[in-house]
Design an enzyme around this catalytic site. Structure first.
Site, mmCIF file in Angstrom:
data_model
loop_
_atom_site.group_PDB
_atom_site.id
_atom_site.type_symbol
_atom_site.label_atom_id
_atom_site.label_comp_id
_atom_site.label_asym_id
_atom_site.label_seq_id
_atom_site.Cartn_x
_atom_site.Cartn_y
_atom_site.Cartn_z
ATOM 1 N N TYR A 199 0.845 -1.197 0.000
ATOM 2 C CA TYR A 199 0.000 0.000 0.000
ATOM 3 C C TYR A 199 0.878 1.245 0.000
ATOM 4 O O TYR A 199 1.102 1.884 1.033
ATOM 5 C CB TYR A 199 -0.939 -0.016 1.213
ATOM 6 C CG TYR A 199 -1.983 -1.096 1.143
ATOM 7 C CD1 TYR A 199 -3.159 -0.901 0.413
ATOM 8 C CD2 TYR A 199 -1.794 -2.320 1.773
ATOM 9 C CE1 TYR A 199 -4.125 -1.896 0.333
ATOM 10 C CE2 TYR A 199 -2.753 -3.313 1.698
ATOM 11 C CZ TYR A 199 -3.908 -3.103 0.976
ATOM 12 O OH TYR A 199 -4.858 -4.078 0.895
ATOM 13 N N ASP A 247 -5.042 -8.343 12.247
ATOM 14 C CA ASP A 247 -5.368 -8.612 10.851
ATOM 15 C C ASP A 247 -5.899 -10.044 10.763
ATOM 16 O O ASP A 247 -5.567 -10.887 11.598
ATOM 17 C CB ASP A 247 -4.132 -8.450 9.957
ATOM 18 C CG ASP A 247 -4.505 -8.251 8.498
ATOM 19 O OD1 ASP A 247 -4.572 -7.076 8.071
ATOM 20 O OD2 ASP A 247 -4.739 -9.240 7.792
ATOM 21 N N ASP A 297 -7.524 1.211 9.130
ATOM 22 C CA ASP A 297 -7.246 1.275 7.694
ATOM 23 C C ASP A 297 -7.866 0.050 7.023
ATOM 24 O O ASP A 297 -7.158 -0.849 6.547
ATOM 25 C CB ASP A 297 -5.736 1.325 7.444
ATOM 26 C CG ASP A 297 -5.388 1.533 5.981
ATOM 27 O OD1 ASP A 297 -6.261 2.023 5.234
ATOM 28 O OD2 ASP A 297 -4.257 1.208 5.576
ATOM 29 N N CYS A 337 -10.995 3.696 1.881
ATOM 30 C CA CYS A 337 -10.483 3.634 0.502
ATOM 31 C C CYS A 337 -11.604 3.281 -0.466
ATOM 32 O O CYS A 337 -11.351 2.891 -1.600
ATOM 33 C CB CYS A 337 -9.337 2.628 0.399
ATOM 34 S SG CYS A 337 -9.815 0.920 0.743
#
Length: 393
Positions: A199, A247, A297, A337
């Site tokens: 990213y 994650d 994020d 995003c």
């Protein structure tokens, strides 16, 4: 040259140099996949040279609005050289950067990232696919590099009627690489990593996070949707004492451990949770845990405006939980995003999350993608990454 004739009144976007034409705007005409066509208004006025896509809702993507320009080898050489030259002028503090950002560089459907001595490319439209071999040659010539890996394995290609494809197009060797950004070393894999491998759009936001962590004296940091730990490394570089990376990918967390080590940080004292972020946040709240800084994020929740309402609920929920977990004076970096979520809507979502959490916060900075991922004034859809840096009252 085949011609596309638009319905009356549908020429306005092309006259404003917006590069897309949707299926419903076309009165007649067509072409083969990726074929260059002449696009005209209903009265025959020239509008653009464009690539035709027979399967996509975005039926036409403009290459050029200059009737005298030809879409040929020289055209692609000019566009690629211009894109590479722009990045050279931006003063990017990294050996990794985006060299071609699709429509923003006048090359719809083409994404090219550089990771050290290796290029990673995505052909996401029938137009870029049709010129694939020529683009590969021109990229190698424009950069002077000899290694180029293809990552045309996104779901967008299915909408274009294209199969997914990956592999070396030039050169060979290991796909695991290391890059340097703002003095930090980060490992990645161009074959297995997300997007083209990493990213890069968050490069400057990671640096800003490190600075804020240091300025605010944040010690306990939670990095949600941490991927390979870029924000975790940044937090430690900013002086954080303990960082937890969350994650749902075990391999990504293992890379995060290695990224801590390659920057001289012992991963032992830090947490690596292979978990669903929403569930992790709820559990942390139930246990009375708090943090001095949190990063949210997440992946794309809304692919288009049609999915915005459902995505808004998901964004609101994780931001509500994060704000409740922040210590007073704590820092939240929160991002979207999703192209279907505008910056204004995202602000409203986060404000609603704060209201539901019973928490007030000050916006200390609005965040966006690094400058090598530009947004043009004629293509606002290119502004996909938006973020807020908040300090809880």
């Amino acid at each position: 040259m085949k011609t596309i004739r638009l319905r009356e009144g549908k020429e306005r976007s092309l006259l404003r140099r917006h590069p897309w034409v949707f299926e419903g705007s076309i009165a007649k005409g067509g072409g083969d996949a990726g074929e260059t066509v002449r696009v005209e208004a209903h009265d025959g006025q020239f509008l653009a040279w464009a690539a035709f896509s027979p399967h996509s809702q975005i039926r036409v993507r403009a290459w050029s609005f200059d009737e005298a320009e030809r879409i040929d080898e020289a055209f692609f050489a000019r566009r690629l050289q211009r894109a590479v030259a722009l990045r050279a002028r931006l003063g990017i503090v990294s050996d990794a950067m985006r060299l071609v950002h699709g429509e923003a560089d006048g090359l719809p459907g083409l994404v090219v990232d550089r990771y050290g001595d290796t290029l990673s490319v995505q052909f996401l439209s029938t137009g870029s696919e049709r010129w694939r071999e020529l683009i590969v040659r021109q990229l190698l010539a424009a950069t002077g590099l000899s290694r180029l890996y293809e990552r045309s394995d996104t779901s967008v290609r299915k909408l274009e009627g294209l199969d997914q494809r990956t592999g070396w197009l030039a050169g060979e060797g290991a796909t695991e690489l290391a890059i340097t950004e703002h003095g930090l070393s980060l490992g990645l894999d161009v074959a297995l990593g997300h997007k083209t491998g990493y990213y890069l759009d968050q490069r400057d936001n990671r640096q800003r996070f490190a600075a804020l962590v240091r300025q605010l004296g944040c010690q306990r940091v939670l990095n949600c949707y941490s991927y390979t730990g870029g924000f975790s490394v940044a937090a430690l570089a900013g002086g954080a004492r303990q960082v937890t990376s969350v994650d749902s990918s075990g391999p990504a967390l293992e890379q995060a451990r290695r990224n801590l080590q390659r920057n001289g940080f012992d991963p032992g004292p830090h947490g690596f949770a292979d978990a669903d972020v929403n569930q992790y946040l709820r559990q942390a709240l139930a246990e009375g845990t708090s943090f001095d800084a949190i990063v949210l994020d997440p992946p794309k929740f809304a692919a288009s405006a049609a999915h915005a309402e459902r995505a808004a609920r998901a964004y609101k929920d994780i931001n509500r939980l994060a704000l409740k977990l922040l210590s007073p004076g704590g820092l939240l970096l929160t991002f979207s995003c999703s192209g279907g979520i505008s910056a204004d809507l995202f602000h409203k979502i986060v404000a609603g999350a704060g209201h539901d959490a019973g928490v007030d916060a000050a916006i200390v900075q609005r965040l966006e993608a690094a400058p090598d991922h530009p947004t043009t004034i004629n293509f606002p859809e290119g502004e996909y990454l938006k973020g807020l840096a908040l300090i809880r009252s």
